[in-house]
Design a protein around this motif. Sequence first.
Motif, PDB file in Angstrom:
ATOM      1  N   LEU A 242      38.633  56.255  61.323  1.00 47.01           N
ATOM      2  CA  LEU A 242      38.793  56.516  59.894  1.00 47.01           C
ATOM      3  C   LEU A 242      40.060  55.863  59.345  1.00 47.01           C
ATOM      4  N   ALA A 243      41.137  55.861  60.150  1.00 48.18           N
ATOM      5  CA  ALA A 243      42.372  55.214  59.714  1.00 48.18           C
ATOM      6  C   ALA A 243      42.167  53.706  59.546  1.00 48.18           C
ATOM      7  N   LEU A 244      41.402  53.126  60.479  1.00 44.91           N
ATOM      8  CA  LEU A 244      41.091  51.696  60.347  1.00 44.91           C
ATOM      9  C   LEU A 244      40.293  51.421  59.081  1.00 44.91           C
ATOM     10  N   ALA A 245      39.312  52.313  58.811  1.00 45.66           N
ATOM     11  CA  ALA A 245      38.523  52.142  57.590  1.00 45.66           C
ATOM     12  C   ALA A 245      39.403  52.270  56.350  1.00 45.66           C
ATOM     13  N   GLU A 246      40.350  53.218  56.382  1.00 45.03           N
ATOM     14  CA  GLU A 246      41.270  53.373  55.247  1.00 45.03           C
ATOM     15  C   GLU A 246      42.125  52.125  55.059  1.00 45.03           C
ATOM     16  N   ARG A 247      42.623  51.577  56.187  1.00 44.13           N
ATOM     17  CA  ARG A 247      43.445  50.366  56.068  1.00 44.13           C
ATOM     18  C   ARG A 247      42.625  49.190  55.567  1.00 44.13           C
ATOM     19  N   THR A 248      41.380  49.067  56.040  1.00 44.62           N
ATOM     20  CA  THR A 248      40.519  47.980  55.566  1.00 44.62           C
ATOM     21  C   THR A 248      40.257  48.119  54.072  1.00 44.62           C
ATOM     22  N   GLY A 249      39.963  49.361  53.642  1.00 52.45           N
ATOM     23  CA  GLY A 249      39.759  49.569  52.212  1.00 52.45           C
ATOM     24  C   GLY A 249      41.008  49.248  51.406  1.00 52.45           C
ATOM     25  N   SER A 250      42.175  49.652  51.949  1.00 52.31           N
ATOM     26  CA  SER A 250      43.423  49.343  51.245  1.00 52.31           C
ATOM     27  C   SER A 250      43.652  47.842  51.164  1.00 52.31           C
ATOM     28  N   ASN A 251      43.334  47.146  52.277  1.00 54.48           N
ATOM     29  CA  ASN A 251      43.486  45.684  52.260  1.00 54.48           C
ATOM     30  C   ASN A 251      42.559  45.040  51.232  1.00 54.48           C
ATOM     31  N   TRP A 252      41.321  45.557  51.179  1.00 55.81           N
ATOM     32  CA  TRP A 252      40.385  45.008  50.193  1.00 55.81           C
ATOM     33  C   TRP A 252      40.855  45.297  48.771  1.00 55.81           C
ATOM     34  N   ARG A 253      41.380  46.503  48.560  1.00 58.83           N
ATOM     35  CA  ARG A 253      41.899  46.815  47.227  1.00 58.83           C
ATOM     36  C   ARG A 253      43.081  45.927  46.866  1.00 58.83           C
ATOM     37  N   GLU A 254      43.952  45.665  47.861  1.00 61.83           N
ATOM     38  CA  GLU A 254      45.076  44.761  47.602  1.00 61.83           C
ATOM     39  C   GLU A 254      44.578  43.356  47.279  1.00 61.83           C
ATOM     40  N   ARG A 255      43.554  42.917  48.024  1.00 57.88           N
ATOM     41  CA  ARG A 255      43.007  41.588  47.751  1.00 57.88           C
ATOM     42  C   ARG A 255      42.389  41.525  46.354  1.00 57.88           C
ATOM     43  N   VAL A 256      41.648  42.593  46.019  1.00 63.94           N
ATOM     44  CA  VAL A 256      41.041  42.614  44.675  1.00 63.94           C
ATOM     45  C   VAL A 256      42.121  42.602  43.604  1.00 63.94           C
ATOM     46  N   ALA A 257      43.166  43.425  43.817  1.00 63.88           N
ATOM     47  CA  ALA A 257      44.256  43.459  42.849  1.00 63.88           C
ATOM     48  C   ALA A 257      44.964  42.112  42.776  1.00 63.88           C
ATOM     49  N   ARG A 258      45.167  41.504  43.966  1.00 65.18           N
ATOM     50  CA  ARG A 258      45.829  40.197  43.982  1.00 65.18           C
ATOM     51  C   ARG A 258      44.972  39.142  43.302  1.00 65.18           C
ATOM     52  N   HIS A 259      43.658  39.189  43.578  1.00 61.45           N
ATOM     53  CA  HIS A 259      42.766  38.236  42.925  1.00 61.45           C
ATOM     54  C   HIS A 259      42.714  38.468  41.424  1.00 61.45           C
ATOM     55  N   ALA A 260      42.772  39.766  41.035  1.00 60.69           N
ATOM     56  CA  ALA A 260      42.796  40.061  39.595  1.00 60.69           C
ATOM     57  C   ALA A 260      44.060  39.519  38.953  1.00 60.69           C
ATOM     58  N   GLU A 261      45.198  39.685  39.670  1.00 56.78           N
ATOM     59  CA  GLU A 261      46.457  39.134  39.145  1.00 56.78           C
ATOM     60  C   GLU A 261      46.394  37.610  39.080  1.00 56.78           C
ATOM     61  N   GLU A 262      45.822  37.000  40.141  1.00 53.55           N
ATOM     62  CA  GLU A 262      45.703  35.543  40.121  1.00 53.55           C
ATOM     63  C   GLU A 262      44.792  35.074  38.992  1.00 53.55           C
ATOM     64  N   LEU A 263      43.681  35.853  38.795  1.00 52.22           N
ATOM     65  CA  LEU A 263      42.774  35.506  37.710  1.00 52.22           C
ATOM     66  C   LEU A 263      43.462  35.649  36.353  1.00 52.22           C
ATOM     67  N   ALA A 264      44.213  36.758  36.193  1.00 45.63           N
ATOM     68  CA  ALA A 264      44.945  36.947  34.940  1.00 45.63           C
ATOM     69  C   ALA A 264      45.981  35.849  34.747  1.00 45.63           C
ATOM     70  N   SER A 265      46.671  35.506  35.851  1.00 46.67           N
ATOM     71  CA  SER A 265      47.648  34.418  35.760  1.00 46.67           C
ATOM     72  C   SER A 265      46.979  33.093  35.424  1.00 46.67           C
ATOM     73  N   LEU A 266      45.793  32.879  36.039  1.00 52.08           N
ATOM     74  CA  LEU A 266      45.059  31.649  35.753  1.00 52.08           C
ATOM     75  C   LEU A 266      44.611  31.616  34.293  1.00 52.08           C
ATOM     76  N   GLU A 267      44.107  32.770  33.805  1.00 48.27           N
ATOM     77  CA  GLU A 267      43.699  32.823  32.406  1.00 48.27           C
ATOM     78  C   GLU A 267      44.889  32.592  31.480  1.00 48.27           C
ATOM     79  N   HIS A 268      46.036  33.193  31.861  1.00 50.09           N
ATOM     80  CA  HIS A 268      47.246  32.971  31.055  1.00 50.09           C
ATOM     81  C   HIS A 268      47.647  31.497  31.093  1.00 50.09           C
ATOM     82  N   SER A 269      47.522  30.889  32.280  1.00 53.24           N
ATOM     83  CA  SER A 269      47.854  29.466  32.388  1.00 53.24           C
ATOM     84  C   SER A 269      46.914  28.620  31.539  1.00 53.24           C
ATOM     85  N   ILE A 270      45.610  29.013  31.564  1.00 56.78           N
ATOM     86  CA  ILE A 270      44.638  28.267  30.751  1.00 56.78           C
ATOM     87  C   ILE A 270      44.973  28.399  29.270  1.00 56.78           C
TER      88      ILE A 270
END
Length: 478
Positions: A242-270
Amino acid sequence: MDERLRAFTGARLRVILPVALALPLAAFAQPDAQAGSGDLLTNLIATVFYVGFTAALLLKSLLQFFTNRDRCYVVYAGFAFGTGLGLLALGLLHGFASGEPAGRWTTTAEPFGLALAGLCAALFTREYLHTAARSPRLDLALKVFAALFAIALASTFVLPGDYPSTLIAGISPAFALLATACAIHGRQQRRPGATILIAGWTAMLVGALLFLATHSGLLRPAGLPIHALQLAWTFGVLTMSLALAERTGSNWRERVARHAEELASLEHSIESLQASEQFLTQGMAQRSQEIESLTHRLQESEQRFQQMAHHDPLTGLANQLLLTDRIDQGIIRAKRHNTRIGVVMLDFDEFSAINDSYGQDVGDEILRIAAQRLRSIVREQDTVARPENDQFVIVLEEVFDMNDLQRVANAVTLVAGEAIQVEGQTFMLDVSMGSAISGNEGSNAVTLLKQASKLMRRAKEGKRLNRQQGGPRSIARA
């Protein structure tokens, strides 16, 4: 999404734990004196359940590794395999063959599985909590226990009897306590799943203490102690999954958040690029207008320069440079069209006396008026030039003989003889003229101008005689 995951995890625990607890309680309810087929059946069901559950977690971790490529899942798979093997050996040793000599496979499988589980657990804790970078001292302690479990793993094939199990029973509680401390430290650092790890390692610590107690003779190695030990270790394996599943979910959430930030940054750059493009477009349009205006001014300046370089600034007529060019170009065209080009040079008599008597401004005005009159009597293709102060030259194209030049001379005499009014004064001008016409291959601007100038000076000398005779003014002919 997080709430649904937590709800699903809680539901799994609520289903698994009562079932797992029911099995050891049922086994404990059987008296030792009446141990028979029912007791064996309960032990069989409990052992199969624990081992099967551990095997399912092992399979799940391998599938997760192929999905996420996280090394923790491989180490966890080794931990789950070793724990499952140890649980199977415990069930065979203490659940089915109590009081009977154990086989070689069973006595070797128990310490081998537990040593492998301990080694993989130490590696799992280091990898999961990143102790090498975050807690060097705890990481060193984990390395020491990993080495001890590796020695215990090797001793299962070397040491005789129960010595490997004794070594594992001695170091397991200390390692479980260290792993619990590492999990607590990870929770302080807000590592994902650290709270679940604390519960898991606490359960593993309880199981390690029970294993030490049964191995040292403090507890009977049968019935409830064995089932409690199996339950504790199974719960530890489950919580780590369960701890591994929690860490995997946290990693995915971080990736989603990071991708969202990158997307927002990309949109701002555009948006910034679009704004910059619009600014550049406006700037380029403005620069184009400025360049166009500058080009227009340069063209005007060039035209003024050409005008100043080729024209007389006082009268606007052609100067000496343009006069020479017009004559040479006219000769070329005359040869092409089988015609001739004529030059009439005229000079105002005693013009310097006017400048001396009335001033240069009056003389300049007389020259401007004379230039306008001369320009009015010639054709568009002809040229009127002022190479010197009071000297004018008329270039006539497409002429055939001196009669054409004589007609122009008569017109010049008429316009020159007209009175000129300047500042209330009336001036009557008299001119002397000479002419030349192209005819041979050696004709050019220099020769024609020299010839016309020579004849103009000769006309000046014979003018007095012509006036005395009362004849019409004429020009000297070449």
